[in-house]
Write a protein that holds these residues in place. Structure first.
Motif, PDB file in Angstrom:
ATOM      1  N   PRO A  18      -1.735  -4.251   2.530  1.00  0.00           N
ATOM      2  CA  PRO A  18      -1.248  -5.316   2.419  1.00  0.00           C
ATOM      3  C   PRO A  18      -2.662  -6.530   3.226  1.00  0.00           C
ATOM      4  CG  PRO A  18      -0.435  -4.081   4.695  1.00  0.00           C
ATOM      5  CD  PRO A  18      -1.611  -3.347   3.636  1.00  0.00           C
ATOM      6  N   GLU A  26      -5.306 -12.002  -3.068  1.00  0.00           N
ATOM      7  CA  GLU A  26      -4.623 -11.407  -2.851  1.00  0.00           C
ATOM      8  C   GLU A  26      -4.274 -10.166  -3.963  1.00  0.00           C
ATOM      9  OE1 GLU A  26      -2.654 -11.246   1.168  1.00  0.00           O
ATOM     10  OE2 GLU A  26      -2.831 -13.742   1.007  1.00  0.00           O
ATOM     11  N   TYR A  28      -1.433  -8.430  -3.318  1.00  0.00           N
ATOM     12  CA  TYR A  28      -0.011  -8.133  -2.805  1.00  0.00           C
ATOM     13  C   TYR A  28       0.362  -9.636  -1.774  1.00  0.00           C
ATOM     14  CZ  TYR A  28      -1.385  -3.764  -3.828  1.00  0.00           C
ATOM     15  OH  TYR A  28      -1.023  -2.520  -4.308  1.00  0.00           O
ATOM     16  N   LYS A  30       2.468 -11.358  -1.484  1.00  0.00           N
ATOM     17  CA  LYS A  30       3.757 -12.665  -0.762  1.00  0.00           C
ATOM     18  C   LYS A  30       3.950 -11.429   0.173  1.00  0.00           C
ATOM     19  CE  LYS A  30       5.435 -15.018  -4.840  1.00  0.00           C
ATOM     20  NZ  LYS A  30       6.297 -14.229  -5.869  1.00  0.00           N
ATOM     21  N   GLN A  33       5.754  -8.471  -1.082  1.00  0.00           N
ATOM     22  CA  GLN A  33       5.060  -7.624  -1.983  1.00  0.00           C
ATOM     23  C   GLN A  33       4.022  -6.458  -0.813  1.00  0.00           C
ATOM     24  OE1 GLN A  33       3.127 -10.546  -3.541  1.00  0.00           O
ATOM     25  NE2 GLN A  33       3.987  -9.996  -6.196  1.00  0.00           N
ATOM     26  N   LYS A  34       4.329  -7.564   0.257  1.00  0.00           N
ATOM     27  CA  LYS A  34       3.202  -6.655   1.534  1.00  0.00           C
ATOM     28  C   LYS A  34       4.069  -4.801   1.727  1.00  0.00           C
ATOM     29  CE  LYS A  34       0.276  -9.948   2.982  1.00  0.00           C
ATOM     30  NZ  LYS A  34      -0.793  -9.625   1.867  1.00  0.00           N
ATOM     31  N   ARG A  36       7.114  -3.799   0.360  1.00  0.00           N
ATOM     32  CA  ARG A  36       7.394  -3.235  -0.736  1.00  0.00           C
ATOM     33  C   ARG A  36       6.362  -1.653  -0.828  1.00  0.00           C
ATOM     34  NH1 ARG A  36       6.240  -4.488  -7.469  1.00  0.00           N
ATOM     35  NH2 ARG A  36       3.859  -4.871  -6.354  1.00  0.00           N
ATOM     36  N   ILE A  37       5.351  -1.917  -1.661  1.00  0.00           N
ATOM     37  CA  ILE A  37       3.491  -1.258  -1.789  1.00  0.00           C
ATOM     38  C   ILE A  37       3.656  -0.494  -0.211  1.00  0.00           C
ATOM     39  CG2 ILE A  37       1.982  -3.115  -0.467  1.00  0.00           C
ATOM     40  CD1 ILE A  37       2.057  -0.824  -3.303  1.00  0.00           C
ATOM     41  N   TYR A  95       8.473  -0.454  -9.612  1.00  0.00           N
ATOM     42  CA  TYR A  95       7.978  -1.358  -8.520  1.00  0.00           C
ATOM     43  C   TYR A  95       8.738  -2.771  -8.546  1.00  0.00           C
ATOM     44  CZ  TYR A  95       3.733   2.107  -6.956  1.00  0.00           C
ATOM     45  OH  TYR A  95       3.673   3.246  -6.532  1.00  0.00           O
ATOM     46  N   ASP A  96       9.078  -3.420  -9.932  1.00  0.00           N
ATOM     47  CA  ASP A  96       9.411  -4.620  -9.575  1.00  0.00           C
ATOM     48  C   ASP A  96      10.928  -3.977  -9.229  1.00  0.00           C
ATOM     49  OD1 ASP A  96       7.532  -6.290 -10.721  1.00  0.00           O
ATOM     50  OD2 ASP A  96       7.721  -5.713 -12.206  1.00  0.00           O
ATOM     51  N   PHE A  99      10.519  -4.338  -4.968  1.00  0.00           N
ATOM     52  CA  PHE A  99      10.654  -5.510  -4.868  1.00  0.00           C
ATOM     53  C   PHE A  99      11.034  -6.489  -4.843  1.00  0.00           C
ATOM     54  CE2 PHE A  99       9.368  -9.970  -5.880  1.00  0.00           C
ATOM     55  CZ  PHE A  99       8.636 -10.193  -4.865  1.00  0.00           C
TER      56      PHE A  99
END
Length: 109
Positions: A18, A26, A28, A30, A33-34, A36-37, A95-96, A99
């Motif tokens: 993150p 960065e 990630y 948003k 995004q953090k 999600r990953i 991944y999207d 997200f």
């Protein structure tokens, strides 16, 4: 005593994801995004012998709450998302899409 970790290096990489950046940008930026990953990588990297999907769900919830957000997933929706991530190889995973699903179930409190 048996270790609860099956991939401790993977766990270490998840912890820093993150905050990861490249040349001051960065990776990630948003919150979604953090979330999600971390969610995806806990499931896909299997850092624990057992309970990776449960841990990913808990991490998602805790990270959201720590950032003043609630998740609006039903138990079934969240279970389905975790299973979808687990069943797909990393190269097949959109991944999207993950997200967008997480973003659509994130509510600021």
């Amino acid at each position: 005593m048996e270790s609860s970790f099956s991939n401790s290096k993977g766990l270490g990489s998840i912890v820093v994801l993150p905050r990861q950046s490249f040349l001051g940008t960065e990776a990630y930026p948003k919150l979604t995004q953090k979330l999600r990953i971390v969610f995806i990588k806990i499931i896909n990297l299997h850092p624990f012998v057992d309970g990776n999907k449960r841990t990913a769900v808990l991490a998602l919830s805790v990270m959201a709450q720590l950032n003043n957000h609630d998740l609006t997933f039903s138990v079934v929706e969240l279970n389905d998302l975790a299973l979808m991530v687990a069943l797909l190889e990393d190269g097949q995973l959109d991944y999207d899409c993950v997200f967008q699903v997480i973003a659509s179930h994130l509510k600021q409190i």
